[in-house]
Design a protein around this motif. Structure first.
Motif, PDB file in Angstrom:
ATOM      1  N   TYR A  11      40.579  35.906  41.409  1.00  0.00           N
ATOM      2  CA  TYR A  11      40.788  37.116  40.619  1.00  0.00           C
ATOM      3  C   TYR A  11      41.339  38.249  41.484  1.00  0.00           C
ATOM      4  O   TYR A  11      42.140  39.062  41.020  1.00  0.00           O
ATOM      5  N   PHE A  12      40.902  38.304  42.746  1.00  0.00           N
ATOM      6  CA  PHE A  12      41.471  39.299  43.656  1.00  0.00           C
ATOM      7  C   PHE A  12      42.929  38.955  43.962  1.00  0.00           C
ATOM      8  O   PHE A  12      43.786  39.837  43.993  1.00  0.00           O
ATOM      9  N   MET A  40      45.262  39.969  41.081  1.00  0.00           N
ATOM     10  CA  MET A  40      45.640  41.374  40.987  1.00  0.00           C
ATOM     11  C   MET A  40      46.798  41.711  41.917  1.00  0.00           C
ATOM     12  O   MET A  40      47.587  42.610  41.634  1.00  0.00           O
ATOM     13  N   THR A  80      44.235  46.751  35.266  1.00  0.00           N
ATOM     14  CA  THR A  80      43.026  46.964  36.062  1.00  0.00           C
ATOM     15  C   THR A  80      42.084  45.792  35.822  1.00  0.00           C
ATOM     16  O   THR A  80      42.205  45.066  34.831  1.00  0.00           O
ATOM     17  N   LEU A  81      41.132  45.610  36.733  1.00  0.00           N
ATOM     18  CA  LEU A  81      40.171  44.509  36.630  1.00  0.00           C
ATOM     19  C   LEU A  81      38.774  45.033  36.912  1.00  0.00           C
ATOM     20  O   LEU A  81      38.530  45.679  37.942  1.00  0.00           O
ATOM     21  N   ASP A  82      37.851  44.770  35.993  1.00  0.00           N
ATOM     22  CA  ASP A  82      36.434  45.085  36.182  1.00  0.00           C
ATOM     23  C   ASP A  82      35.659  43.778  36.290  1.00  0.00           C
ATOM     24  O   ASP A  82      35.805  42.884  35.445  1.00  0.00           O
ATOM     25  N   ALA A 131      37.410  44.945  46.635  1.00  0.00           N
ATOM     26  CA  ALA A 131      37.626  45.855  45.515  1.00  0.00           C
ATOM     27  C   ALA A 131      38.058  47.232  46.008  1.00  0.00           C
ATOM     28  O   ALA A 131      38.950  47.868  45.430  1.00  0.00           O
ATOM     29  N   ASP A 166      41.712  47.696  46.796  1.00  0.00           N
ATOM     30  CA  ASP A 166      42.628  47.788  45.654  1.00  0.00           C
ATOM     31  C   ASP A 166      41.992  48.715  44.632  1.00  0.00           C
ATOM     32  O   ASP A 166      41.015  48.367  43.981  1.00  0.00           O
ATOM     33  N   ILE A 212      40.575  47.646  41.059  1.00  0.00           N
ATOM     34  CA  ILE A 212      39.467  46.711  40.860  1.00  0.00           C
ATOM     35  C   ILE A 212      38.154  47.461  40.975  1.00  0.00           C
ATOM     36  O   ILE A 212      37.936  48.233  41.919  1.00  0.00           O
TER      37      ILE A 212
END
Length: 386
Positions: free
Chosen positions: A230-231, A234, A242-244, A262, A265, A268
């Motif tokens: 997931y990192f 991104m 955006t990613l939570d 996180a 970036d 995140i």
């Protein structure tokens, strides 16, 4: 030991803490609504759980000696014992189940639902007039197949128990068609597929903002789940994403590692886990729920995780790799994005092609699919095998 009162009686058995098992909670609530008195046999409950009685399982014994310290969890080598009787004794001792059979002897049940393979022999010995339903949440002979020790010490036992005990059950259920097919092919049983669906929520999708389109993932931070992907994802997505991440872990080192990534970036964000009964409402603020599991094991290849249903109840679009069971489900309901290949690059390409209008439409399709993909509909099939 306990008074269950009059009426129908159900026993639910699992090796873990049942109060943290969404699937156990759902079945327990459903049986209670059907008029059953509920007994839970599990590790001590650490959260409130509606039941009429609880039988706590003892702690698993700690291995002693140099060899067993080097092979934790495989201390009793049941696979190498010569008879079923001795193998069963070894497994009972290994899992700390000595007192469970005695605790159950004085009681009768109408339904016994078993959610871990190691408990199935005990349930069958206590069957009496009960219907035994085995919940094969995994394909147990391959649960840790990547581990050589598992393949040597544990896998033969899993195969033995499945071959001997699954045909003796009154019903077998599992979470995906791929797992059901494996049980049929290898053990001659025909499981009913009952997905681990979330309860229906009557909520609307939230509007999609073009900047940012909000991605979310919630789940356990097991290394075999590939959270590092997931990192990496991104890095390949446009700046309008955006990613939570809502992460469940007791590994402080792993959590610190993710926090550093996180912070590097600014798009995140890392959050603590959300209680089970709040997940859907928390997820509703996002646009796309991520589930990307590379098929590094048979069970991961054929998984149908809780979160796919929680995302749909939250009215999100769902983005996955080409996992066959999840892909078939999302294709049926037309509410997801499926990458062509199991690569981060392929998933990023699929997401980068999305417009605000497309994401909005996918979220609307999740709204249309929510009732059909709900726990209430899944439990209708469960009622047919009670």
């Amino acid at each position: 030991m306990f008074d269950q009162g009059a009426g129908k009686r159900a026993l639910l058995m699992c090796l873990g803490d049942a109060s943290w098992s969404p699937r156990t909670i759902r079945f327990s609530q459903h049986l209670r609504e059907q008029g059953y008195h509920i007994t839970i046999a599990s590790k001590p409950l650490t959260r409130d759980m509606a039941c009429d009685a609880h039988i706590p399982l003892g702690p698993e014994p700690k291995p002693k000696g140099l060899l067993t310290r080097r092979l934790p969890g495989y201390a009793y080598f049941a696979a190498f014992l010569p008879t079923h009787f001795l193998k069963d004794i070894a497994n009972t001792h290994r899992h700390g189940l000595h007192g469970l059979g005695n605790a159950l002897k004085a009681h009768t049940f109408d339904v016994i639902m078993v959610q871990d393979l190691a408990l199935l022999p005990i349930a069958l010995r206590q069957k009496k007039s009960a219907r035994i339903i085995f919940d094969a949440r995994e394909y147990y002979p391959a649960q840790n197949e990547e581990d050589r020790r598992f393949r040597i010490f544990e896998q033969p036992e899993r195969i033995r128990l499945c071959a001997r005990d699954l045909p003796r059950c009154d019903g077998v259920i599992t979470v995906s068609q791929g797992l059901a097919d494996a049980y049929t092919r290898n053990f001659g049983v025909s499981p009913t597929v009952i997905h681990s669906a979330a309860a229906y929520h009557d909520i609307a999708p939230t509007p999609v903002d073009p900047s940012p389109i909000r991605l979310v993932y919630h789940g356990v931070a097991n290394r075999n789940r590939g959270l590092q992907n997931y990192f990496a994802l991104m890095d390949q997505l446009g700046q309008n994403f955006t990613l939570d991440l809502y992460i469940v872990t007791n590994d402080e080192k792993r959590l610190a590692e993710m926090k550093r990534k996180a912070e590097a970036d600014g798009r995140i964000s890392l959050h603590p886990p959300v209680p089970y009964d709040r997940i859907v409402k928390e997820m509703n603020q996002y646009d796309i729920g991520l589930i990307y599991y590379e098929p590094t094991s048979f069970n991961l290849k054929h998984c149908m995780p809780n979160k796919i249903f929680e995302y749909i109840q939250a009215r999100l679009a769902v983005a996955i790799g080409p996992s066959p069971d999840m892909a078939a489900f999302l294709s049926e309901h037309e509410c997801g994005v499926i990458s062509e290949e199991f690569t981060v690059e392929s998933l990023a390409e699929a997401l980068n092609e999305l417009s605000v209008e497309h994401v909005t439409e996918l979220k609307s399709r999740s709204e249309r699919a929510a009732l059909a993909a709900s726990m209430e509909r899944e439990l209708e099939r469960f009622g047919e095998i009670l």
